[in-house]
Design a protein around this motif. Structure first.
Motif, PDB file in Angstrom:
ATOM      1  N   SER A 165      67.973  -3.126  88.106  1.00 39.91           N
ATOM      2  CA  SER A 165      67.082  -3.162  88.411  1.00 39.91           C
ATOM      3  C   SER A 165      66.438  -4.624  88.020  1.00 39.91           C
ATOM      4  O   SER A 165      66.060  -3.992  86.389  1.00 39.91           O
ATOM      5  N   VAL A 166      65.981  -4.873  88.902  1.00 39.85           N
ATOM      6  CA  VAL A 166      65.679  -6.804  87.892  1.00 39.85           C
ATOM      7  C   VAL A 166      64.035  -6.217  87.259  1.00 39.85           C
ATOM      8  O   VAL A 166      63.669  -6.492  86.738  1.00 39.85           O
ATOM      9  N   ALA A 167      63.330  -5.308  88.096  1.00 44.90           N
ATOM     10  CA  ALA A 167      61.754  -5.306  87.972  1.00 44.90           C
ATOM     11  C   ALA A 167      61.501  -4.492  86.828  1.00 44.90           C
ATOM     12  O   ALA A 167      60.984  -4.969  86.269  1.00 44.90           O
ATOM     13  N   CYS A 234      67.846  -1.772  98.985  1.00 46.29           N
ATOM     14  CA  CYS A 234      65.977  -1.826  97.940  1.00 46.29           C
ATOM     15  C   CYS A 234      66.838  -1.577  96.860  1.00 46.29           C
ATOM     16  O   CYS A 234      66.764  -0.064  96.320  1.00 46.29           O
ATOM     17  N   LEU A 235      67.026  -2.038  95.833  1.00 40.41           N
ATOM     18  CA  LEU A 235      67.222  -1.218  94.428  1.00 40.41           C
ATOM     19  C   LEU A 235      66.454  -0.971  93.493  1.00 40.41           C
ATOM     20  O   LEU A 235      64.996  -1.537  93.585  1.00 40.41           O
ATOM     21  N   PRO A 236      66.708   0.101  92.822  1.00 40.43           N
ATOM     22  CA  PRO A 236      65.769   0.542  91.617  1.00 40.43           C
ATOM     23  C   PRO A 236      64.559  -0.249  91.078  1.00 40.43           C
ATOM     24  O   PRO A 236      65.180  -2.043  90.848  1.00 40.43           O
ATOM     25  N   GLY A 237      63.150  -0.150  91.284  1.00 43.97           N
ATOM     26  CA  GLY A 237      62.375  -0.933  90.491  1.00 43.97           C
ATOM     27  C   GLY A 237      61.896  -2.117  92.143  1.00 43.97           C
ATOM     28  O   GLY A 237      61.141  -2.700  91.355  1.00 43.97           O
ATOM     29  N   MET A 238      62.501  -2.472  92.740  1.00 48.17           N
ATOM     30  CA  MET A 238      62.130  -3.481  93.419  1.00 48.17           C
ATOM     31  C   MET A 238      61.225  -2.263  94.632  1.00 48.17           C
ATOM     32  O   MET A 238      61.039  -1.650  94.914  1.00 48.17           O
ATOM     33  N   THR A 239      59.885  -3.359  94.975  1.00 50.31           N
ATOM     34  CA  THR A 239      59.069  -3.146  95.749  1.00 50.31           C
ATOM     35  C   THR A 239      59.843  -3.763  97.327  1.00 50.31           C
ATOM     36  O   THR A 239      59.116  -2.314  98.355  1.00 50.31           O
ATOM     37  N   MET A 240      60.239  -4.460  97.604  1.00 49.60           N
ATOM     38  CA  MET A 240      60.866  -4.691  98.999  1.00 49.60           C
ATOM     39  C   MET A 240      62.519  -5.275  98.742  1.00 49.60           C
ATOM     40  O   MET A 240      62.509  -6.368  97.813  1.00 49.60           O
ATOM     41  N   ARG A 254      60.270  -8.191 110.201  1.00 49.72           N
ATOM     42  CA  ARG A 254      61.387  -7.789 111.104  1.00 49.72           C
ATOM     43  C   ARG A 254      61.306  -6.662 110.928  1.00 49.72           C
ATOM     44  O   ARG A 254      60.107  -5.455 110.341  1.00 49.72           O
ATOM     45  N   ASN A 255      61.739  -6.068 111.576  1.00 51.07           N
ATOM     46  CA  ASN A 255      62.021  -4.731 112.882  1.00 51.07           C
ATOM     47  C   ASN A 255      62.844  -3.895 111.368  1.00 51.07           C
ATOM     48  O   ASN A 255      64.000  -3.473 111.612  1.00 51.07           O
ATOM     49  N   LEU A 256      62.327  -3.361 110.587  1.00 46.61           N
ATOM     50  CA  LEU A 256      63.368  -3.361 109.252  1.00 46.61           C
ATOM     51  C   LEU A 256      63.796  -1.552 109.935  1.00 46.61           C
ATOM     52  O   LEU A 256      62.585  -0.359 109.449  1.00 46.61           O
ATOM     53  N   VAL A 257      64.384  -0.415 109.738  1.00 52.14           N
ATOM     54  CA  VAL A 257      64.170   0.625 109.694  1.00 52.14           C
ATOM     55  C   VAL A 257      65.346   1.210 109.538  1.00 52.14           C
ATOM     56  O   VAL A 257      64.640   2.756 108.918  1.00 52.14           O
ATOM     57  N   VAL A 258      66.197   1.194 108.581  1.00 54.05           N
ATOM     58  CA  VAL A 258      66.553   1.531 107.253  1.00 54.05           C
ATOM     59  C   VAL A 258      66.911   1.260 106.082  1.00 54.05           C
ATOM     60  O   VAL A 258      67.512  -0.102 106.321  1.00 54.05           O
ATOM     61  N   THR A 259      66.372   1.363 104.552  1.00 57.96           N
ATOM     62  CA  THR A 259      66.304   0.908 103.965  1.00 57.96           C
ATOM     63  C   THR A 259      67.630   1.696 103.029  1.00 57.96           C
ATOM     64  O   THR A 259      66.914   2.975 102.373  1.00 57.96           O
ATOM     65  N   LEU A 260      68.395   1.969 102.551  1.00 57.67           N
ATOM     66  CA  LEU A 260      69.398   2.200 101.883  1.00 57.67           C
ATOM     67  C   LEU A 260      69.076   1.907 100.183  1.00 57.67           C
ATOM     68  O   LEU A 260      68.395   1.022  99.719  1.00 57.67           O
ATOM     69  N   ASN A 261      69.982   2.707  99.370  1.00 58.75           N
ATOM     70  CA  ASN A 261      69.417   2.132  97.521  1.00 58.75           C
ATOM     71  C   ASN A 261      71.210   1.998  96.856  1.00 58.75           C
ATOM     72  O   ASN A 261      71.289   2.097  96.013  1.00 58.75           O
ATOM     73  N   HIS A 262      72.337   1.467  98.425  1.00 62.36           N
ATOM     74  CA  HIS A 262      73.238   1.500  97.745  1.00 62.36           C
ATOM     75  C   HIS A 262      74.215   0.501  98.798  1.00 62.36           C
ATOM     76  O   HIS A 262      73.870   0.613  99.920  1.00 62.36           O
TER      77      HIS A 262
END
Length: 348
Positions: A165-167, A234-240, A254-262
């Motif tokens: 987590s960068v954040a 989007c990894l842990p700690g990231m807001t986007m 953009r038209n972001l419809v799916v956000t994964l964590n891995h």
């Protein structure tokens, strides 16, 4: 006779050194047990005299003059209320009190010497655990080779992985006690106080999609690209996702419809849908879905990002940590690594 000349006679077996002269060197009325006021550098002189049995040779070992050794010896006698050494035919030897003191001091002196001047790090016998933060992208590329290396060269070492987590990078070092992180966004990590970084390899990103996708061939205009169904990670700690941050700098969305964590889930989704994604091209190298996907340059390209090691400066000179960083650098450092075009851009 001055002090330097008198003490130089310790090395001369023919000199006359009356007991009353030696006794006079010890100031009277000095209270025993003067540890708090003692210059502990004198213990190095004491150890050298015990070892070398000679003022001259002790000076050589310590890289100081014979007169400096003699002066230190005089101070030791005053502090410890004993002559400590007596003349012999070949040099000097400790008195009974001097030998008794050394027997008590020796294990502690040697322990301090070992601590401050440690032997070379021995990975084959080192027993310890390294806690390392990595994303699944990094784990897939680092751990197989690192694990094989540890089996051969450091079999007692244990590795514990935690999410990257960068954040939360600085708190992870400060509160969670990680030893090392391996990931991207090194500039962001280095902005935290006390963190250091070293690049391992560059991450090149392109637009990935399934073979036969409507956007796999022909011109890819910005508007068409942004309107397509997008997937990202989007990894842990990231807001986007990182790519959305880039688009914001251009005033775009953009038209972001799916956000994964891995990352490992992303290619499977792309292969089974009409989603597209701007992701590291190297994901294709190890994926079973690579043959089902193609890649294109995005109309708004993602800049090359370095992936590397991140550590806290307090571990900068720790022998185990230095060894681990050097090992990882030797195994994975590829400056200027070329992009591997796993598949042609036209999706055939």
């Amino acid at each position: 006779m001055n002090s330097a000349a008198m003490h130089s006679e310790l090395d001369n077996p023919t000199s006359i050194w009356p007991a009353e002269t030696a006794t006079a060197l010890v100031p009277q009325g000095r209270r025993r047990g003067t540890f708090q006021g003692m210059d502990l550098n004198l213990l190095r002189v004491f150890a050298a005299l015990i070892s070398e049995q000679s003022v001259t040779r002790a000076g050589g070992v310590l890289c100081i003059s014979q007169s400096a050794v003699s002066n230190s010896l005089q101070r030791l006698r005053g502090a410890l209320d004993d002559v400590l050494f007596e003349r012999t035919a070949t040099g000097i030897r400790p008195t009974s009190r001097g030998q008794e003191l050394w027997e008590q001091l020796k294990p502690h002196y040697l322990a301090i010497e070992k601590t401050l001047s440690p032997a070379a790090f021995a990975p084959m016998t080192y027993e310890g655990t390294f806690t390392i933060a990595m994303s699944d992208y990094t784990v897939e590329r680092v751990m197989p080779r690192l694990s094989a290396h540890l089996e051969r060269h450091a079999p007692l070492v244990q590795v514990k992985l935690v999410p990257y987590s960068v954040a939360n990078m600085f708190p992870m070092f400060e509160r969670e006690g990680i030893d090392l992180a391996i990931g991207a966004n090194l500039d962001d990590a280095q902005s935290s106080h006390g963190l250091r970084a070293e690049t391992l390899w560059p991450i090149h990103s392109r637009c990935l999609m399934r073979r036969g996708h409507p956007l796999a061939q022909g011109p890819l205009a910005v508007d068409t690209f942004l309107a397509a169904r997008h997937l990202d990670v989007c990894l842990p700690g990231m807001t986007m996702p990182l790519y959305d941050s880039l688009l914001q700098t251009h005033g775009l969305q953009r038209n972001l419809v799916v956000t994964l964590n891995h990352y490992t889930q992303a290619l499977a989704v792309l292969a089974a849908s009409d989603c597209i994604a701007v992701l590291p091209v190297s994901l294709l190298d190890l994926s079973a879905y690579a043959s089902k996907l193609c890649q294109r340059e995005a109309p708004i390209p993602m800049p090359v990002r370095p992936l590397g090691l991140i550590w806290h400066q307090r571990h900068g000179t720790s022998a185990p940590h230095v060894w681990l960083r050097e090992t990882l650098s030797q195994l994975f450092c590829h400056p200027g690594m070329p992009v591997r075009d796993a598949l042609p851009a036209d999706g055939r």
